[in-house]
Scaffold this motif. Sequence first.
Motif, PDB file in Angstrom:
ATOM      1  N   HIS A  69     -27.873 -15.666 -14.015  1.00  0.00           N
ATOM      2  CA  HIS A  69     -26.640 -16.083 -13.496  1.00  0.00           C
ATOM      3  C   HIS A  69     -25.692 -16.430 -14.593  1.00  0.00           C
ATOM      4  O   HIS A  69     -24.994 -17.281 -14.576  1.00  0.00           O
ATOM      5  N   SER A  74     -22.589 -15.701 -16.059  1.00  0.00           N
ATOM      6  CA  SER A  74     -21.281 -14.917 -15.643  1.00  0.00           C
ATOM      7  C   SER A  74     -20.362 -14.580 -16.746  1.00  0.00           C
ATOM      8  O   SER A  74     -19.851 -13.538 -16.673  1.00  0.00           O
ATOM      9  N   ARG A  93     -19.589 -10.606 -17.482  1.00  0.00           N
ATOM     10  CA  ARG A  93     -18.261 -10.257 -17.415  1.00  0.00           C
ATOM     11  C   ARG A  93     -17.745  -9.561 -18.939  1.00  0.00           C
ATOM     12  O   ARG A  93     -17.192  -8.435 -18.854  1.00  0.00           O
ATOM     13  N   VAL A 127     -29.827 -13.398  -4.201  1.00  0.00           N
ATOM     14  CA  VAL A 127     -28.483 -13.459  -3.588  1.00  0.00           C
ATOM     15  C   VAL A 127     -27.075 -13.699  -4.614  1.00  0.00           C
ATOM     16  O   VAL A 127     -26.473 -12.924  -4.854  1.00  0.00           O
ATOM     17  N   PRO A 128     -27.296 -14.974  -5.153  1.00  0.00           N
ATOM     18  CA  PRO A 128     -26.400 -15.208  -6.214  1.00  0.00           C
ATOM     19  C   PRO A 128     -26.081 -14.140  -7.241  1.00  0.00           C
ATOM     20  O   PRO A 128     -24.877 -14.016  -7.622  1.00  0.00           O
ATOM     21  N   HIS A 140     -24.392 -11.198  -5.956  1.00  0.00           N
ATOM     22  CA  HIS A 140     -22.853 -11.778  -5.508  1.00  0.00           C
ATOM     23  C   HIS A 140     -22.079 -11.967  -6.963  1.00  0.00           C
ATOM     24  O   HIS A 140     -20.839 -11.328  -6.864  1.00  0.00           O
ATOM     25  N   LEU A 141     -22.683 -12.319  -7.682  1.00  0.00           N
ATOM     26  CA  LEU A 141     -22.234 -12.370  -9.017  1.00  0.00           C
ATOM     27  C   LEU A 141     -21.657 -11.055  -9.536  1.00  0.00           C
ATOM     28  O   LEU A 141     -20.536 -10.851 -10.142  1.00  0.00           O
ATOM     29  N   GLU A 199     -18.754  -9.657  -7.626  1.00  0.00           N
ATOM     30  CA  GLU A 199     -17.644 -10.411  -7.824  1.00  0.00           C
ATOM     31  C   GLU A 199     -16.830  -9.831  -8.997  1.00  0.00           C
ATOM     32  O   GLU A 199     -15.715  -9.542  -9.291  1.00  0.00           O
ATOM     33  N   HIS A 242     -15.479  -6.424  -8.901  1.00  0.00           N
ATOM     34  CA  HIS A 242     -14.213  -6.455  -8.189  1.00  0.00           C
ATOM     35  C   HIS A 242     -12.959  -6.868  -9.010  1.00  0.00           C
ATOM     36  O   HIS A 242     -12.006  -6.488  -9.258  1.00  0.00           O
ATOM     37  N   ASN A 243     -13.296  -8.209  -9.863  1.00  0.00           N
ATOM     38  CA  ASN A 243     -12.235  -8.510 -10.750  1.00  0.00           C
ATOM     39  C   ASN A 243     -11.906  -7.463 -11.856  1.00  0.00           C
ATOM     40  O   ASN A 243     -10.674  -7.287 -11.901  1.00  0.00           O
ATOM     41  N   GLN A 290     -18.664  -3.665   5.793  1.00  0.00           N
ATOM     42  CA  GLN A 290     -17.911  -4.563   5.402  1.00  0.00           C
ATOM     43  C   GLN A 290     -17.776  -4.369   3.741  1.00  0.00           C
ATOM     44  O   GLN A 290     -17.306  -5.183   3.027  1.00  0.00           O
ATOM     45  N   ARG A 292      -5.884 -12.157  -8.095  1.00  0.00           N
ATOM     46  CA  ARG A 292      -7.098 -11.552  -9.032  1.00  0.00           C
ATOM     47  C   ARG A 292      -6.545 -11.290 -10.692  1.00  0.00           C
ATOM     48  O   ARG A 292      -6.880 -11.726 -11.431  1.00  0.00           O
ATOM     49  N   SER A 302     -17.106 -17.725  -9.307  1.00  0.00           N
ATOM     50  CA  SER A 302     -17.104 -17.398  -7.542  1.00  0.00           C
ATOM     51  C   SER A 302     -18.316 -16.570  -7.298  1.00  0.00           C
ATOM     52  O   SER A 302     -18.538 -15.543  -8.181  1.00  0.00           O
ATOM     53  N   LEU A 303     -19.275 -17.006  -6.171  1.00  0.00           N
ATOM     54  CA  LEU A 303     -20.228 -15.932  -6.012  1.00  0.00           C
ATOM     55  C   LEU A 303     -19.919 -15.295  -4.879  1.00  0.00           C
ATOM     56  O   LEU A 303     -20.640 -14.346  -4.264  1.00  0.00           O
ATOM     57  N   THR A 311     -23.136 -17.120   1.098  1.00  0.00           N
ATOM     58  CA  THR A 311     -24.561 -17.310   0.181  1.00  0.00           C
ATOM     59  C   THR A 311     -25.372 -18.311   0.962  1.00  0.00           C
ATOM     60  O   THR A 311     -24.998 -19.338   1.359  1.00  0.00           O
ATOM     61  N   ASP A 326     -30.066 -20.647  -1.910  1.00  0.00           N
ATOM     62  CA  ASP A 326     -29.622 -19.774  -2.972  1.00  0.00           C
ATOM     63  C   ASP A 326     -28.419 -20.792  -3.849  1.00  0.00           C
ATOM     64  O   ASP A 326     -28.323 -20.698  -5.109  1.00  0.00           O
ATOM     65  N   THR A 340     -28.756 -21.949  -7.663  1.00  0.00           N
ATOM     66  CA  THR A 340     -27.738 -21.266  -8.806  1.00  0.00           C
ATOM     67  C   THR A 340     -27.187 -22.464  -9.242  1.00  0.00           C
ATOM     68  O   THR A 340     -26.812 -22.695 -10.472  1.00  0.00           O
TER      69      THR A 340
END
Lengths: 305, 305
Positions: A111, A113, A117, A155-156, A159-160, A163, A166-167, A194, B170, B215-216, B220, B224, B228
């Motif tokens: 995790h 982040s 990035r 899951v996190p 998601h990370l 995310e 996306h950014n 989705q 964003r 941000s995740l 979530t 989790d 995290t």
Amino acid sequence: MNKTETLDTHLGIAAVERDTGLPKDTLRVWERRYGFPQPSRDAHGERLYPREQVDKLRLIRRLLDQGKRPSKIVTASTDELTRMLGEERNDITNAAPGAAQEALLPLLRGHNSPEVRAVLQQILLKQGLQRFVADTVAPLNVAVGDAWLRGEIDVPGEHLYTEQIHNLLRSAIGARTGPLGHPRILLTTFPNEQHSLGLLMVEAMLTPEGAHCVSLGTQTPLADICNTAAAGSFDIVALSFSAAFPARQAVDSLNELRRLLPPRIAVWAGGAAMRGQERKLPDVRVLASLDQTVEALAEWRRAHA
Amino acid sequence: MNKTETLDTHLGIAAVERDTGLPKDTLRVWERRYGFPQPSRDAHGERLYPREQVDKLRLIRRLLDQGKRPSKIVTASTDELTRMLGEERNDITNAAPGAAQEALLPLLRGHNSPEVRAVLQQILLKQGLQRFVADTVAPLNVAVGDAWLRGEIDVPGEHLYTEQIHNLLRSAIGARTGPLGHPRILLTTFPNEQHSLGLLMVEAMLTPEGAHCVSLGTQTPLADICNTAAAGSFDIVALSFSAAFPARQAVDSLNELRRLLPPRIAVWAGGAAMRGQERKLPDVRVLASLDQTVEALAEWRRAHA
DNA sequence: GATGCGAATTGTCCAGGACAAATACGATGA
DNA sequence: TCATCGTATTTGTCCTGGACAATTCGCATC
């Protein structure tokens, strides 16, 4: 008037539905048919699922998403299930060796982040937006999805990753200046789909080519897509489908959309669920890869010169 | 094996659950008790809800979230419901007259995406990121949601709005440079909450203050989040809830989360579903407005100086 | 290989009953 | 007048067991 968690070790049926994504009706009918899960009952006869059974249900859910059949897996032991998940891993890992993913997966597991990035940003700068999307992000999506499937990241972690991509893509697309020309392309997904990353990737491929992309986000009803496409004088409607989307429904809806739209508006469809569906979509441009979006754009321009 | 939409004008019970957030069981028991909704049936006796009844159910859902009792509103006519909603709305609209929305709503109706973007961009430049989010985006969300509820804008119009706000925020957040310090804040939503805009707005409020937001994304699972937060040495976990999220479930899950996390990690919760829930959340910092996120941050820093 | 067809599998829906949690209401006491 | 408490009503969720259509499988045929 609210159930969910009852004790630390036992969950109510609503909580299990929330945690596993398996509807209440399905949980009850499995119990009736296969004898699993077999929750205990509270004083009023309401089901209480022990944590271990919930964990096993999560495993089952994963295998189900891979196309396994319930009768084969619901009755299997936890050991067998984890073994099955292990087998899947080999098939896929061999197929997509990938370079960036080896650096990235450990970071996602931790995790971390800022590092995630930074690494992605660096690759983006080196490759440029389009190559980054086609050569790095696309295989990474597969790798991250697989890693999640076999439990290597949580899951996190997933998601990370989503995310950060996306950014990055949004910033990169937003940074582009200059006039936007033709064609005008409407991007969206059908209801039940989705995943918005696919849309963003297509936008990242086409915007640098000078196309005018407008994304409606996910889950736009069919009728609304038609109205918007016609009212906004769009030239192309592009749909994205993740692997989870039922192919049959995608084909039906696409043909229906094609029928409803005036012929001058092209329909493009891409994403994992489109593999091998070309024959069933005679009047839809099926995009098998991200690079094909650029090809398709060039074709469209030649045809409308 | 997949029901949902049957015809354009009639929805199956699963689709209605998805659209309105009212569980299947509740829909059936209302029909039994109050005589509404009263869906027609298909050849197999399965319920088919006409669109107008679904619209009315959405109205009911809104009033329900405001604390009205089902017996008072389920049997009421659509006119009465809109009147009730109108009363509530005055409270809000008066509080935030809103300037931008009058310019924006017609553009959304016309699906004029370049203009929408231009208008928003201009306001953002004038107000700065934080004021933009708190004073413009927040009331706009309400205005756009209401306009959609009343049928003044369609689904693509709403999507277009969301998409543009996402892009803007964003980019603006991404443009920020400089070191990120303390506290470390973990942003996400619970399962069943799909709205990511709230997260982005909070991030936009706090990042300029020098907080380190991660941000995740949405949905979530509880366990989790805990893992995290602990593993990433976060100081604060912030959750966002849209109006559609059932308040009871939110309260339960939040208290559960609070119980599972070590005391040194603060829990913050914000969003429409949090209105009036403060009493039930003794150890959670409930944020009634976006400006309170900044206040809460200042408080946290004072307490940890 | 592709296509077609009967059989088995599987998810979702239905009815109607039950019950506890949440809420409203009325009485009592400060 | 306002707070507190006990009772009555309201309300969401769960239960059982049956049903059925959509999907998928297995096999034969082109």
